[in-house]
Design an enzyme around this catalytic site. Structure first.
Site, PDB file in Angstrom:
ATOM      1  N   ASP A 148       0.852  -1.189   0.000  1.00 18.76           N
ATOM      2  CA  ASP A 148       0.000   0.000   0.000  1.00 18.76           C
ATOM      3  C   ASP A 148       0.884   1.234   0.000  1.00 18.76           C
ATOM      4  O   ASP A 148       1.984   1.226   0.576  1.00 18.76           O
ATOM      5  CB  ASP A 148      -0.914   0.024   1.226  1.00 18.76           C
ATOM      6  CG  ASP A 148      -1.946  -1.091   1.200  1.00 18.76           C
ATOM      7  OD1 ASP A 148      -2.387  -1.473   0.104  1.00 18.76           O
ATOM      8  OD2 ASP A 148      -2.314  -1.582   2.281  1.00 18.76           O
ATOM      9  N   ASP A 183      -7.116  -1.333  -4.413  1.00 20.73           N
ATOM     10  CA  ASP A 183      -8.176  -0.988  -3.464  1.00 20.73           C
ATOM     11  C   ASP A 183      -9.085   0.096  -4.028  1.00 20.73           C
ATOM     12  O   ASP A 183     -10.311   0.042  -3.899  1.00 20.73           O
ATOM     13  CB  ASP A 183      -7.581  -0.485  -2.144  1.00 20.73           C
ATOM     14  CG  ASP A 183      -6.752  -1.542  -1.425  1.00 20.73           C
ATOM     15  OD1 ASP A 183      -7.049  -2.742  -1.604  1.00 20.73           O
ATOM     16  OD2 ASP A 183      -5.828  -1.175  -0.696  1.00 20.73           O
TER      17      ASP A 183
END
Length: 227
Positions: A148, A183
């Site tokens: 991420d 995401d």
């Protein structure tokens, strides 16, 4: 929408997602952060051991279960998208499902292979991970961490007013979660289905529209929580 078109869209999202993750992985150590636009848009490298947006679940066995669930969702998605195209569903709806599928596939690749092809990154030693290290990767098959990097702390160092019940006086930050392109693709697909469900299913009775949209979103929310 033709199958070739949705295939190209999914491929571009997955390639962009993986290219960014590999760049971050091989140029940042875990915990490293750099400003992109002021203080409210930063690239902040973290590794997510569990679900979307940094949530965790169940240790090593939980990690394996989540990865296998992602794999099952991706396999199901291939047949589901093919069926939508065959039955000539609304192009916007097919695109949204494609976005969700692309995000699921992007994070699945991390979980399946990143532990094998990268060595560990360390905040303590400022170690940046190498790709295909001589000594092997940091984890086995199905045990890789999801990369991420997008961080949008639009409101920082704020305090919730004391008069607000339960949370009064606590520190407040918006937007706190750190996420990746996969995401974002999943979230965009689900939100668009919720917002445009009437347009996507305009030729069907109202109750059937609501039932179908709710069923689909509930299914994908369960999937997203594991991605």
């Amino acid at each position: 929408m033709k199958g070739r078109t949705i295939f190209i869209i999914i491929s571009l999202i997955v390639l962009a997602d993986q290219a960014l993750k590999v760049y971050i992985k091989t140029n940042y150590y875990v915990g490293e952060s750099h400003s992109v636009i002021g203080q409210w848009f930063r690239l902040y490298f973290i590794e997510n051991e569990g679900m979307a947006y940094g949530w965790k679940f169940g240790g090593e066995w939980g990690k394996m279960i989540l990865t296998l669930f992602r794999m099952g969702a991706v396999i199901f998605g291939v047949f589901y998208i093919r069926d939508l195209i065959k039955k000539k569903y609304n192009k916007g709806f097919i695109l949204c499902v494609g976005l969700i599928f692309a995000g699921a596939l992007g994070n699945l690749i991390d979980s399946m292979f990143y532990g094998l092809i990268f060595d560990a990154s360390s905040m303590e030693t400022f170690n940046v991970a190498r790709m295909f290290p001589p000594g092997g990767g940091y984890a086995g098959f199905l045990h890789g961490n999801v990369v991420d990097m997008f961080y949008f702390p639009i409101i920082r160092d704020a305090v919730i007013p004391a008069w607000i019940p339960f949370w009064g006086g606590e520190d407040f930050e918006f937007f706190r979660p750190i996420f990746n392109l996969a995401d974002a693709s999943i979230s965009t697909g689900i939100i668009a289905i919720l917002v445009f469900q009437k347009r996507f299913f305009k030729n069907e009775p109202k109750k059937k529209i609501e039932s179908k949209a709710a069923e689909f979103v509930l299914q994908d929310e369960n999937t997203v929580s594991s991605l």
